[in-house]
Structures are given as structure tokens and as C-alpha cells.
Design an enzyme around this catalytic site. Structure first.
Site, PDB file in Angstrom:
ATOM      1  N   ARG A  91      -3.455  11.880   3.362  1.00  0.00           N
ATOM      2  CA  ARG A  91      -4.620  10.972   3.388  1.00  0.00           C
ATOM      3  C   ARG A  91      -5.480  11.142   4.637  1.00  0.00           C
ATOM      4  O   ARG A  91      -6.636  10.674   4.665  1.00  0.00           O
ATOM      5  CB  ARG A  91      -4.137   9.534   3.224  1.00  0.00           C
ATOM      6  CG  ARG A  91      -5.193   8.457   3.047  1.00  0.00           C
ATOM      7  CD  ARG A  91      -6.135   8.664   1.877  1.00  0.00           C
ATOM      8  NE  ARG A  91      -5.568   8.588   0.546  1.00  0.00           N
ATOM      9  CZ  ARG A  91      -5.377   7.464  -0.164  1.00  0.00           C
ATOM     10  NH1 ARG A  91      -5.697   6.307   0.344  1.00  0.00           N
ATOM     11  NH2 ARG A  91      -4.879   7.525  -1.397  1.00  0.00           N
TER      12      ARG A  91
ATOM     13  N   GLY B 156       5.738   0.063  -6.773  1.00  0.00           N
ATOM     14  CA  GLY B 156       5.384   1.206  -7.607  1.00  0.00           C
ATOM     15  C   GLY B 156       4.734   0.796  -8.919  1.00  0.00           C
ATOM     16  O   GLY B 156       4.439   1.656  -9.763  1.00  0.00           O
TER      17      GLY B 156
ATOM     18  N   HIS C 138       0.886  -1.187   0.000  1.00  0.00           N
ATOM     19  CA  HIS C 138       0.000   0.000   0.000  1.00  0.00           C
ATOM     20  C   HIS C 138       0.914   1.225   0.000  1.00  0.00           C
ATOM     21  O   HIS C 138       1.709   1.402  -0.912  1.00  0.00           O
ATOM     22  CB  HIS C 138      -0.914  -0.121   1.224  1.00  0.00           C
ATOM     23  CG  HIS C 138      -2.059   0.838   1.264  1.00  0.00           C
ATOM     24  ND1 HIS C 138      -2.411   1.647   0.236  1.00  0.00           N
ATOM     25  CD2 HIS C 138      -2.971   1.097   2.266  1.00  0.00           C
ATOM     26  CE1 HIS C 138      -3.476   2.386   0.576  1.00  0.00           C
ATOM     27  NE2 HIS C 138      -3.825   2.073   1.810  1.00  0.00           N
TER      28      HIS C 138
ATOM     29  N   HIS D 147      -1.809  -2.364  -9.657  1.00  0.00           N
ATOM     30  CA  HIS D 147      -2.855  -1.814  -8.809  1.00  0.00           C
ATOM     31  C   HIS D 147      -4.021  -2.779  -8.756  1.00  0.00           C
ATOM     32  O   HIS D 147      -4.319  -3.443  -9.747  1.00  0.00           O
ATOM     33  CB  HIS D 147      -3.339  -0.461  -9.369  1.00  0.00           C
ATOM     34  CG  HIS D 147      -4.032   0.362  -8.353  1.00  0.00           C
ATOM     35  ND1 HIS D 147      -5.376   0.228  -8.101  1.00  0.00           N
ATOM     36  CD2 HIS D 147      -3.563   1.297  -7.492  1.00  0.00           C
ATOM     37  CE1 HIS D 147      -5.700   1.067  -7.133  1.00  0.00           C
ATOM     38  NE2 HIS D 147      -4.632   1.723  -6.744  1.00  0.00           N
TER      39      HIS D 147
ATOM     40  N   ASP E 296       2.733   5.811  -6.621  1.00  0.00           N
ATOM     41  CA  ASP E 296       3.959   5.798  -5.819  1.00  0.00           C
ATOM     42  C   ASP E 296       5.224   5.848  -6.675  1.00  0.00           C
ATOM     43  O   ASP E 296       6.280   6.264  -6.190  1.00  0.00           O
ATOM     44  CB  ASP E 296       3.981   4.552  -4.925  1.00  0.00           C
ATOM     45  CG  ASP E 296       2.903   4.622  -3.862  1.00  0.00           C
ATOM     46  OD1 ASP E 296       2.757   5.708  -3.277  1.00  0.00           O
ATOM     47  OD2 ASP E 296       2.203   3.623  -3.647  1.00  0.00           O
TER      48      ASP E 296
HETATM   49  N1  COA Z   1       5.447  -6.747  -9.662  1.00  0.00           N
HETATM   50  C1  COA Z   1       5.469  -7.989 -10.193  1.00  0.00           C
HETATM   51  N2  COA Z   1       4.365  -8.661 -10.514  1.00  0.00           N
HETATM   52  C2  COA Z   1       3.190  -8.062 -10.270  1.00  0.00           C
HETATM   53  C3  COA Z   1       3.086  -6.784  -9.727  1.00  0.00           C
HETATM   54  C4  COA Z   1       4.276  -6.110  -9.407  1.00  0.00           C
HETATM   55  N3  COA Z   1       4.279  -4.897  -8.881  1.00  0.00           N
HETATM   56  N4  COA Z   1       1.797  -6.443  -9.608  1.00  0.00           N
HETATM   57  C5  COA Z   1       1.104  -7.480 -10.053  1.00  0.00           C
HETATM   58  N5  COA Z   1       1.931  -8.455 -10.466  1.00  0.00           N
HETATM   59  C6  COA Z   1       1.584  -9.742 -11.055  1.00  0.00           C
HETATM   60  C7  COA Z   1       1.197 -10.728  -9.971  1.00  0.00           C
HETATM   61  O1  COA Z   1       2.328 -11.417  -9.505  1.00  0.00           O
HETATM   62  C8  COA Z   1       0.247 -11.606 -10.717  1.00  0.00           C
HETATM   63  O2  COA Z   1       0.974 -12.489 -11.527  1.00  0.00           O
HETATM   64  P1  COA Z   1       0.530 -14.017 -11.674  1.00  0.00           P
HETATM   65  O3  COA Z   1      -0.846 -13.949 -12.292  1.00  0.00           O
HETATM   66  O4  COA Z   1       1.567 -14.566 -12.547  1.00  0.00           O
HETATM   67  O5  COA Z   1       0.523 -14.552 -10.291  1.00  0.00           O
HETATM   68  C9  COA Z   1      -0.468 -10.654 -11.634  1.00  0.00           C
HETATM   69  O6  COA Z   1       0.425  -9.570 -11.835  1.00  0.00           O
HETATM   70  C10 COA Z   1      -1.779 -10.149 -11.081  1.00  0.00           C
HETATM   71  O7  COA Z   1      -1.514  -9.439  -9.936  1.00  0.00           O
HETATM   72  P2  COA Z   1      -2.330  -9.562  -8.595  1.00  0.00           P
HETATM   73  O8  COA Z   1      -1.405  -9.958  -7.498  1.00  0.00           O
HETATM   74  O9  COA Z   1      -3.581 -10.331  -8.816  1.00  0.00           O
HETATM   75  O10 COA Z   1      -2.756  -8.092  -8.388  1.00  0.00           O
HETATM   76  P3  COA Z   1      -3.383  -7.558  -7.082  1.00  0.00           P
HETATM   77  O11 COA Z   1      -4.532  -6.768  -7.509  1.00  0.00           O
HETATM   78  O12 COA Z   1      -3.621  -8.556  -6.055  1.00  0.00           O
HETATM   79  O13 COA Z   1      -2.176  -6.663  -6.543  1.00  0.00           O
HETATM   80  C11 COA Z   1      -0.868  -4.907  -5.878  1.00  0.00           C
HETATM   81  C12 COA Z   1      -2.154  -5.320  -6.572  1.00  0.00           C
HETATM   82  C13 COA Z   1      -0.846  -3.382  -5.762  1.00  0.00           C
HETATM   83  C14 COA Z   1      -0.814  -5.502  -4.466  1.00  0.00           C
HETATM   84  C15 COA Z   1       0.327  -5.404  -6.695  1.00  0.00           C
HETATM   85  O14 COA Z   1       0.264  -4.882  -7.990  1.00  0.00           O
HETATM   86  C16 COA Z   1       1.651  -5.083  -6.044  1.00  0.00           C
HETATM   87  O15 COA Z   1       2.114  -5.801  -5.159  1.00  0.00           O
HETATM   88  N6  COA Z   1       2.302  -3.938  -6.459  1.00  0.00           N
HETATM   89  C17 COA Z   1       3.535  -3.532  -5.851  1.00  0.00           C
HETATM   90  C18 COA Z   1       3.268  -2.727  -4.592  1.00  0.00           C
HETATM   91  C19 COA Z   1       2.765  -1.349  -4.893  1.00  0.00           C
HETATM   92  O16 COA Z   1       3.294  -0.642  -5.710  1.00  0.00           O
HETATM   93  N7  COA Z   1       1.718  -0.962  -4.137  1.00  0.00           N
HETATM   94  C20 COA Z   1       1.113   0.334  -4.260  1.00  0.00           C
HETATM   95  C21 COA Z   1      -0.243   0.215  -4.852  1.00  0.00           C
HETATM   96  S1  COA Z   1      -0.971   1.805  -5.133  1.00  0.00           S
END
Ligand code: COA
Length: 380
Positions: A347, A268, A225, A271, A322
Site C-alpha cells: 500500500r 475478514g 482495517h 466492508h 483479507d
Molecule cells: N461481523 C459481524 N457483523 C458485521 C460485520 C462483521 N464482520 N460487518 C458488519 N457487520 C454487521 C454490523 O454489526 C451491523 O449490524 P447491525 O446493523 O445489527 O448493527 C451491520 O452488519 C452493518 O455493519 P456496519 O457496522 O454498519 O458496517 P460498517 O460499514 O461500519 O463496517 C467494517 C465495515 C469493515 C468495519 C465491518 O464490516 C467490520 O468490522 N468487518 C470486520 C473487520 C474487517 O474485516 N475489516 C477489513 C475491511 S477491508
């Protein structure tokens, strides 16, 4: 058949609509984000953070008189409370600044004479006081870690200019203040994200506003997050330290290949709601570009673009807010662990708007779970 097989599980509540809200609308199809109906890009370009705070809390932009009243109250509440300072001073500098922020929000709540009054009027007053108080905490915490003393707030400066003043002890240039303001507006609100939902869950038990915000700060700390803005800078540092020659795009690609091979999440990027890009990124990226120009750091632009394109090619996953916000704060001179507390400061407006909305039509938030542990058994 197990209980789990009979019931549909919504892991991570993905795709579940839990309530209505009038505060903001995230539309992943059109890549848009509206605060009370206004596109966030328009607000960032044309309005102050103070006006946006008012909009989130009251539902409409302020008249000049209403803005003057809010501004006066915010400026009057900026000083670092000596008791909060004393508590912060007791915390080790090894503690993460988010822990300091979370503790400070709790202390402010314990000292607020209206803590137990959850009427809308009292909550508006408490939200404003907490919002006004947090910049001094964030700025002071960074300064004490640098061996510097607190800087008194300046009543002649607006929220953003004063924040930078208290953090660095010098007046920031106008374009730096503007970029900081844009970040505050973009970070202010984003519907039912994890920390806002945490605030609503706590509020639904009829606990007080400060308890809800304190819990929300805990949720925001995580790297999935809010903690991602800080993690972006760690990624950049790792890429710069990685081998792969002088060409940054080669280095970024080889770092990324290695990280993905090790199943690392790239901070970063990605989403839960936006799958074709984050609506806030173009606005924040424009501010980052201005800061890159202001500070003469073209190398950072190259690094940013290299990782973005490598990630696009490898996974077709786009940056979230981010990604440009982290390097923007870095250029302004903030220490990396202070980035997420800056997000907190912003926030607080969105969280407290949601706390008040939750209370308007409250229902205890208490989902169900499907049990898949051992069958009933007995001690003897
Ligand atoms: N880096 C690498 N792979 C990523 C990724 C990332 N930042 N974001 C998503 N993926 C991949 C997942 O591993 C998954 O792959 P798979 O299908 O082979 O397992 C696929 O993309 C789908 O992602 P998923 O985990 O279902 O997305 P989510 O909706 O659960 O996750 C986040 C959303 C934000 C948690 C995720 O994108 C993430 O961890 N991002 C990095 C942290 C971040 O920047 N957070 C700030 C959000 S505003």
C-alpha cells in the site's frame, strides 16, 4: 435544540464524498475496482507489481524503458539500511511487527536527504526509495523473531521473488511468487480508505511524505482495517480448537453462532463500501486455491468455505480481501503478525500516489464537530 440536533452528523464520514481522485475507482454496484481506469483483475493477471506501482504514481503504464529505469532503482534500493537495522534490533520482539514497520518508515524518513522537499519530483524519488526499502524491513523483522540473520537481497529477482527470498532465504516456486504478486497488486490501492485518508489528512498540513506514510501505517494496524488479514488466521485457529466434532462445517457454524451471540465482529467479512462482495476477493481466492493445491492443504479450503457459508447464512455478509489473503500468506510460511506489514509494503504505492495527488490541489482537511458537552460554566 442542541447543536447536535441542528446539524447532520456523518458518523465515520460514511457516505461523505470529501474530494475527487484520479487514482482508483471503487464501484460497489458493479463490484469493480479500477486503478487509473484499468480493472485490477486484469492488472493482477497480466502485469507485474512494479508496473502497477508505476501506473499508480504516474497515471499510465510504463514503456519498457520507463519500467527498466524503475526496476533498476527499486533493485538498487533494496538493502537493509544499517541504521534502520540497528533501530529494529533495539525493539523488543514483543512489539507488534506493525510497530516495527511504522518505526522503520519514520527512521527512513528522518534519514532521507529530501525529507523536507515536497516537490512532485522529490516525492516520487522518496516514494520509490521507501517502497524499495520496506521488504527488507518486513523480512528481517520476521527473521530476527525466529532467531535468523538477515538475507541479502538478490538483484536478479523481481520485487515479489526477492521479497520471498529475503523472508525465507530460499527461492520460492514460480506459482508462489505469482500468488504473492497478485496479493501485492490487489492490496496496492483502494481510494479513500482509513489509512489513505490519514495520509491525505497529514499531507494536507504540508507535513512530509514519510510523516504521512508513518501515520497511515498506524491507521492500517487496526483490525477493522489492515489488521483483519492477521485476525482471520486467529479466527481459523479458534475454530480448529473449538468443539463440535470432526466436521469442520459444524465446528465453523457453532463457533460463528457463539461469536455472533457475543456481538463479535467476524474479521475478514464486511466492508464499508462494498455491500454485495469485495471486487478483489475472486482474484485473491483463485490465488489461495492455487496455494492450497501447491501446499496440499485441502483442510484449509474446507475451513474457508465453511465459515464463508455459515456467515452468509447467518448475516448475509460477504468476505473482503483479507479473508483469502490471510490464509494465502499463512501457506507461504509467513508468521501471522507479519501479514499486515505485507499489506504496508504494497500500500506504500497507493498512499504515496494519494500524497502527491493531495499536494496538487491541497486544502487543509479540517472538518467540524457538533459540541454536546456541558454548557458554559465558570470556575467560581
Ligand atoms: N461481523 C459481524 N457483523 C458485521 C460485520 C462483521 N464482520 N460487518 C458488519 N457487520 C454487521 C454490523 O454489526 C451491523 O449490524 P447491525 O446493523 O445489527 O448493527 C451491520 O452488519 C452493518 O455493519 P456496519 O457496522 O454498519 O458496517 P460498517 O460499514 O461500519 O463496517 C467494517 C465495515 C469493515 C468495519 C465491518 O464490516 C467490520 O468490522 N468487518 C470486520 C473487520 C474487517 O474485516 N475489516 C477489513 C475491511 S477491508
Amino acid at each position: 435544540m442542541t447543536e447536535t440536533a441542528q446539524q447532520q452528523i456523518h458518523k465515520g464520514l460514511a457516505g461523505v464524498v470529501v474530494d475527487t481522485t484520479r487514482i482508483s475507482k471503487v464501484n460497489p454496484e458493479t463490484n469493480s475496482l479500477l486503478y487509473r481506469g484499468y480493472p485490477v483483475q486484469e492488472l493482477a493477471a497480466q502485469r507485474s507489481f512494479e508496473e502497477v506501482a508505476y501506473l499508480l504514481w504516474y497515471g499510465e503504464l510504463p514503456t519498457p524503458e520507463q519500467l527498466a529505469e524503475l526496476t533498476a532503482a527499486e533493485r538498487a534500493g533494496r538493502a537493509l539500511d544499517p541504521v534502520v537495522r540497528k533501530v529494529v534490533d533495539e525493539l523488543p520482539t514483543t512489539a507488534h511487527p506493525m510497530d516495527v514497520c511504522r518505526t522503520a518508515a519514520s527512521v527512513v524518513g528522518a534519514r532521507d536527504s529530501q525529507t523536507e522537499d515536497s516537490s512532485r519530483e522529490a516525492n516520487l524519488a522518496k516514494a520509490l526509495r521507501l517502497w524499495a526499502a520496506m521488504p527488507a524491513v518486513v523480512a528481517y523483522d520476521q527473521r530476527r523473531r525466529r532467531g535468523q540473520d538477515a538475507v541479502e537481497p538478490r538483484e536478479d529477482l523481481d520485487y515479489s521473488a526477492n521479497f520471498l527470498w529475503m523472508a525465507f532465504g530460499e527461492e520460492a516456486a514460480a506459482d508462489v511468487v505469482e500468488a504473492f504478486k497478485v496479493s501485492m497488486i490487489l492490496y496496492a490501492e483502494h481510494s479513500f480508505n482509513a489509512s489513505t485518508f490519514t495520509a491525505r489528512v497529514i499531507t494536507s498540513t504540508l507535513a512530509d511524505l514519510h510523516s504521512a506514510v508513518t501515520g497511515a501505517i498506524g491507521a492500517l494496524k487496526g483490525p477493522l482495517h489492515g489488521g483483519a488479514n492477521e485476525a482471520v488466521m486467529h479466527t481459523f485457529e479458534e475454530i480448529l480448537a473449538a468443539s463440535g466434532g470432526e466436521d469442520l462445517s459444524v465446528r465453523a457454524k457453532s463457533w460463528l453462532d457463539d461469536a455472533l451471540a457475543n456481538k463479535r465482529k467476524i474479521m475478514g467479512f464486511g466492508h464499508r463500501v462494498y455491500k454485495h462482495g469485495d471486487s478483489r476477493v475472486p482474484t485473491m481466492k483463485a490465488s489461495l486455491d492455487k496455494m492450497i493445491e501447491h501446499y496440499g492443504r485441502q483442510d484449509l479450503a474446507e475451513l474457508y468455505a465453511s465459515l464463508e457459508s455459515a456467515m452468509g447464512e447467518a448475516k448475509n455478509i460477504k468476505p473482503n480481501l483479507d479473508y483469502p489473503a490471510g490464509p494465502t500468506y499463512h501457506l507461504m510460511g509467513f508468521d501471522t503478525p507479519t501479514f499486515t506489514p505485507l499489506f504496508v509494503a504494497s500500500r506504500i504505492t497507493g498512499w504515496t500516489a494519494h500524497i502527491m495527488e493531495q499536494l496538487e490541489a491541497n486544502s487543509l482537511i479540517r472538518p467540524l464537530s457538533a459540541y454536546d458537552g456541558p454548557d458554559e460554566r465558570h470556575l467560581s
